[in-house]
Design an enzyme around this catalytic site. Structure first.
Site, PDB file in Angstrom:
ATOM      1  N   VAL A 117       0.829  -1.204   0.000  1.00 50.80           N
ATOM      2  CA  VAL A 117       0.000   0.000   0.000  1.00 50.80           C
ATOM      3  C   VAL A 117       0.864   1.256   0.000  1.00 50.80           C
ATOM      4  O   VAL A 117       0.710   2.145  -0.846  1.00 50.80           O
ATOM      5  CB  VAL A 117      -0.946  -0.022   1.224  1.00 50.80           C
ATOM      6  CG1 VAL A 117      -1.615   1.328   1.421  1.00 50.80           C
ATOM      7  CG2 VAL A 117      -1.991  -1.108   1.043  1.00 50.80           C
ATOM      8  N   ASP A 132      10.148   3.484   6.518  1.00 50.94           N
ATOM      9  CA  ASP A 132       9.904   2.059   6.784  1.00 50.94           C
ATOM     10  C   ASP A 132      10.888   1.588   7.836  1.00 50.94           C
ATOM     11  O   ASP A 132      12.062   1.958   7.811  1.00 50.94           O
ATOM     12  CB  ASP A 132      10.054   1.231   5.505  1.00 50.94           C
ATOM     13  CG  ASP A 132       9.359  -0.113   5.628  1.00 50.94           C
ATOM     14  OD1 ASP A 132       8.301  -0.302   4.991  1.00 50.94           O
ATOM     15  OD2 ASP A 132       9.871  -0.988   6.382  1.00 50.94           O
ATOM     16  N   THR A 148      -1.754  -4.565   9.542  1.00 46.90           N
ATOM     17  CA  THR A 148      -2.706  -4.786  10.646  1.00 46.90           C
ATOM     18  C   THR A 148      -3.078  -6.271  10.609  1.00 46.90           C
ATOM     19  O   THR A 148      -4.155  -6.644  10.142  1.00 46.90           O
ATOM     20  CB  THR A 148      -3.960  -3.894  10.491  1.00 46.90           C
ATOM     21  OG1 THR A 148      -4.379  -3.919   9.120  1.00 46.90           O
ATOM     22  CG2 THR A 148      -3.694  -2.474  10.918  1.00 46.90           C
ATOM     23  N   CYS A 196      -5.627  -9.512   3.259  1.00 48.83           N
ATOM     24  CA  CYS A 196      -6.935  -8.868   3.478  1.00 48.83           C
ATOM     25  C   CYS A 196      -8.072  -9.843   3.768  1.00 48.83           C
ATOM     26  O   CYS A 196      -8.660  -9.811   4.848  1.00 48.83           O
ATOM     27  CB  CYS A 196      -7.282  -8.016   2.256  1.00 48.83           C
ATOM     28  SG  CYS A 196      -6.119  -6.661   2.035  1.00 48.83           S
ATOM     29  N   ARG A 233       1.586 -14.263   1.812  1.00 49.64           N
ATOM     30  CA  ARG A 233       0.961 -14.101   3.137  1.00 49.64           C
ATOM     31  C   ARG A 233      -0.363 -14.857   3.205  1.00 49.64           C
ATOM     32  O   ARG A 233      -1.208 -14.723   2.329  1.00 49.64           O
ATOM     33  CB  ARG A 233       0.736 -12.614   3.430  1.00 49.64           C
ATOM     34  CG  ARG A 233       2.049 -11.889   3.707  1.00 49.64           C
ATOM     35  CD  ARG A 233       1.844 -10.423   3.919  1.00 49.64           C
ATOM     36  NE  ARG A 233       1.333  -9.760   2.728  1.00 49.64           N
ATOM     37  CZ  ARG A 233       1.041  -8.469   2.670  1.00 49.64           C
ATOM     38  NH1 ARG A 233       1.199  -7.712   3.725  1.00 49.64           N
ATOM     39  NH2 ARG A 233       0.599  -7.943   1.549  1.00 49.64           N
TER      40      ARG A 233
HETATM   41  N1  LIG Z   1      -1.860  -5.479   0.302  1.00 48.41           N
HETATM   42  C1  LIG Z   1      -3.070  -5.133  -0.076  1.00 48.41           C
HETATM   43  O1  LIG Z   1      -3.532  -5.542  -1.125  1.00 48.41           O
HETATM   44  C2  LIG Z   1      -3.925  -4.201   0.770  1.00 48.41           C
HETATM   45  C3  LIG Z   1      -5.072  -3.656   0.187  1.00 48.41           C
HETATM   46  C4  LIG Z   1      -5.840  -2.797   0.939  1.00 48.41           C
HETATM   47  C5  LIG Z   1      -5.481  -2.516   2.250  1.00 48.41           C
HETATM   48  N2  LIG Z   1      -4.385  -3.073   2.801  1.00 48.41           N
HETATM   49  C6  LIG Z   1      -4.046  -2.703   4.190  1.00 48.41           C
HETATM   50  O2  LIG Z   1      -2.966  -1.777   4.160  1.00 48.41           O
HETATM   51  C7  LIG Z   1      -2.120  -1.966   5.298  1.00 48.41           C
HETATM   52  C8  LIG Z   1      -0.698  -2.228   4.830  1.00 48.41           C
HETATM   53  O3  LIG Z   1      -0.674  -3.433   4.117  1.00 48.41           O
HETATM   54  P1  LIG Z   1       0.494  -3.804   3.095  1.00 48.41           P
HETATM   55  O4  LIG Z   1      -0.027  -4.917   2.273  1.00 48.41           O
HETATM   56  O5  LIG Z   1       1.004  -2.586   2.420  1.00 48.41           O
HETATM   57  O6  LIG Z   1       1.608  -4.350   4.114  1.00 48.41           O
HETATM   58  P2  LIG Z   1       3.105  -4.781   3.760  1.00 48.41           P
HETATM   59  O7  LIG Z   1       3.459  -5.850   4.703  1.00 48.41           O
HETATM   60  O8  LIG Z   1       3.255  -5.014   2.295  1.00 48.41           O
HETATM   61  O9  LIG Z   1       3.949  -3.487   4.075  1.00 48.41           O
HETATM   62  C9  LIG Z   1       4.005  -2.908   5.308  1.00 48.41           C
HETATM   63  C10 LIG Z   1       5.354  -2.224   5.477  1.00 48.41           C
HETATM   64  O10 LIG Z   1       5.307  -1.531   6.711  1.00 48.41           O
HETATM   65  C11 LIG Z   1       6.567  -1.675   7.344  1.00 48.41           C
HETATM   66  N3  LIG Z   1       6.339  -1.442   8.753  1.00 48.41           N
HETATM   67  C12 LIG Z   1       5.796  -2.251   9.683  1.00 48.41           C
HETATM   68  N4  LIG Z   1       5.693  -1.605  10.852  1.00 48.41           N
HETATM   69  C13 LIG Z   1       6.189  -0.364  10.647  1.00 48.41           C
HETATM   70  C14 LIG Z   1       6.346   0.763  11.448  1.00 48.41           C
HETATM   71  N5  LIG Z   1       5.946   0.763  12.708  1.00 48.41           N
HETATM   72  N6  LIG Z   1       6.913   1.866  10.928  1.00 48.41           N
HETATM   73  C15 LIG Z   1       7.303   1.888   9.654  1.00 48.41           C
HETATM   74  N7  LIG Z   1       7.180   0.850   8.829  1.00 48.41           N
HETATM   75  C16 LIG Z   1       6.608  -0.257   9.324  1.00 48.41           C
HETATM   76  C17 LIG Z   1       7.046  -3.053   6.976  1.00 48.41           C
HETATM   77  O11 LIG Z   1       8.448  -3.153   7.044  1.00 48.41           O
HETATM   78  C18 LIG Z   1       6.540  -3.172   5.537  1.00 48.41           C
HETATM   79  O12 LIG Z   1       7.493  -2.766   4.602  1.00 48.41           O
HETATM   80  C19 LIG Z   1      -2.747  -3.105   6.091  1.00 48.41           C
HETATM   81  O13 LIG Z   1      -3.587  -2.583   7.056  1.00 48.41           O
HETATM   82  C20 LIG Z   1      -3.549  -3.840   5.034  1.00 48.41           C
HETATM   83  O14 LIG Z   1      -4.635  -4.544   5.601  1.00 48.41           O
HETATM   84  C21 LIG Z   1      -3.575  -3.892   2.078  1.00 48.41           C
END
Ligand SMILES: NC(=O)c1ccc[n+]([C@@H]2O[C@H](COP(=O)([O-])OP(=O)(O)OC[C@H]3O[C@@H](n4cnc5c(N)ncnc54)[C@H](O)[C@@H]3O)[C@@H](O)[C@H]2O)c1
Length: 408
Positions: free
Chosen positions: A18, A36, A90, A264, A332
């Site tokens: 995201v 990050d 999350t 998700c 995941r």
């Molecule tokens: N992946 C999807 O398709 C998608 C779609 C819609 C919503 N979401 C939501 O978006 C959010 C993020 O998901 P994602 O898929 O991008 O996750 P991800 O695991 O791909 O990326 C998250 C990133 O955040 C970093 N991170 C973790 N804790 C941190 C912190 N405290 N400070 C800074 N960086 C930190 C991690 O190193 C990682 O690079 C989640 O809540 C998810 O449910 C994801």
């Protein structure tokens, strides 16, 4: 503001699917700090190497070179930003409860470092009330500069690997805790999103996001259950679904699978169920849908065993496609994990093939050949169906994309 966007310095906390996707769009108009906590990700991003499908390394490199984008894990790098977007994971805890620890740590980073009042937008998925009752108070708790920020939510709908819908043409929900927060959120996204939909409260936006994915989860569970019924009745689930899909209204086709994966669909409904139960409302349907999807992997392995006189002991099994969906490398919550576990529990000698994933849990992708049994969990578009059929004596397809194979 007549749609005019003033250049801002924007922090995006979390540079995963995201956060990096938003960073790619936002850095066309603003200076972006991709914060990050993972040093390796930060180093790769600053060398112009993207780890996310849909964000080209060449684009990232250009943005880094033109100083529109900088990845960092230093709190000081976000001290003077005008806006922060939270995009951290999350997930669920080990006992499958909402885990807000990453969100808490992101709030801490903002609280401890940002010196002037800014707009904080949450894009991470969580239950209704998270922005108001968790994010705002947590940032305030950690704030060492005594500043009062304003807050909004805009849940992310990105579908990694998808090319027909992106940030620009996917409608985006949003709501602020104050009207100023709403207005500034609209201004921020309006440059790279064509359709902004404001709702009356952050809680509605948060709930809508959870309901969208719960809708998918229960429909997938329904079709997975129906696949089992169709098999028991000796009819084709796919032909039946195609037949039902000729109805031009009131029906939406979902297809069966070995289970659901990704960050998700297996996770978000549990956030909704948890908050429902906390408020004394039933979530039995949501909980059961999750169970049906989790049980699919065992059903698949039982079907394969039944075709082998009830025993898989000592047989070589190749699991084809371990990413949670086609054409991405994301593993995941992948259904392949449970399929492999049940196969190993049944005494099978299991390897897997997925060149997009490459290496997973310390194991390398095996060649697409010479197994007693192949199980297709995810079919990437570049994997040829004929080669799958030739890879084993017996092929079980859970995707409906390998004509001639056994399957659901
Ligand atoms: N992946 C999807 O398709 C998608 C779609 C819609 C919503 N979401 C939501 O978006 C959010 C993020 O998901 P994602 O898929 O991008 O996750 P991800 O695991 O791909 O990326 C998250 C990133 O955040 C970093 N991170 C973790 N804790 C941190 C912190 N405290 N400070 C800074 N960086 C930190 C991690 O190193 C990682 O690079 C989640 O809540 C998810 O449910 C994801």
């Amino acid at each position: 503001m007549n749609g005019k966007i003033f250049k801002m310095k924007v922090a995006i906390i979390g540079q995963g699917y995201v956060g990096l996707t938003i960073a790619a769009f936002a850095s066309e108009y603003h200076e972006v700090i991709g914060y990050d906590s993972n040093q390796k990700i930060v180093d790769n991003l600053n060398s112009g190497v993207s780890h996310i499908e849909g964000v080209e390394s060449s684009l990232l490199k250009r943005r880094v070179e033109s100083k529109r984008y900088l990845a960092s894990n230093l709190g000081a790098s976000i001290a003077d930003v005008d806006l922060a977007v939270i995009a951290v994971p999350t997930p669920l805890t080990k006992d499958r409860k909402p885990d807000l620890s990453h969100l808490e740590s992101a709030c801490r980073t903002i609280g401890e470092n940002v010196r002037e009042p800014i707009l904080v937008i949450n894009e991470s998925t969580s239950f209704p009330g998270t922005l108001r009752n968790f994010i705002k108070p947590t940032i305030e708790k950690y704030s060492v500069h005594g500043v009062e920020h304003i807050y909004s939510i805009s849940p992310e709908r990105v579908d990694p690997g998808r090319s027909d819908f992106d940030q620009k043409n996917t409608p985006r929900l949003f709501a602020g805790l104050t009207s100023e927060a709403s207005q500034r959120t609209r201004v921020f996204y309006s440059k790279f999103c064509d359709n902004l939909v404001e709702v009356s409260s952050p809680e509605v936006a948060e709930a809508a996001k959870l309901f969208e994915n719960t809708f998918r989860q229960v429909n997938i569970a329904l079709v997975n259950e129906f696949a089992q019924i169709a098999h028991a009745l000796g009819i084709s689930v796919y032909e039946t679904l195609d037949a039902a899909n000729t109805k031009p209204y009131g029906f939406m086709k979902f297809t069966p699978s070995a289970g659901v994966g990704g960050h998700c669909i297996p996770v978000d409904p549990t956030y909704l169920a948890a908050v429902a139960e906390e408020h004394g409302a039933p979530a039995t349907f949501i909980r059961r849908a999750n169970e049906v999807n989790l049980e699919m992997s065992r059903y698949v392995v039982n079907r394969i065993a039944a075709d082998h006189a009830g025993s898989l002991q000592g047989l070589s099994v190749l699991v084809i496609g371990v990413a949670y969906k086609p054409d991405v490398s994301d593993v995941r919550e992948t259904a392949a994990e449970l399929v492999i576990r049940h196969l190993r529990d049944a005494g099978a000698v299991v390897s897997w093939h997925d060149e997009i994933v490459g290496v997973w849990k310390g194991e390398k992708s095996s060649p697409l050949s010479s197994a007693d049994i192949a199980v297709v969990v995810t079919k990437h578009s570049n994997v040829d169906a004929k080669k799958i059929l030739a890879s084993a004596t017996y092929v079980f397809d859970t995707t409906g994309k390998v004509p001639g194979a056994n399957g659901l």
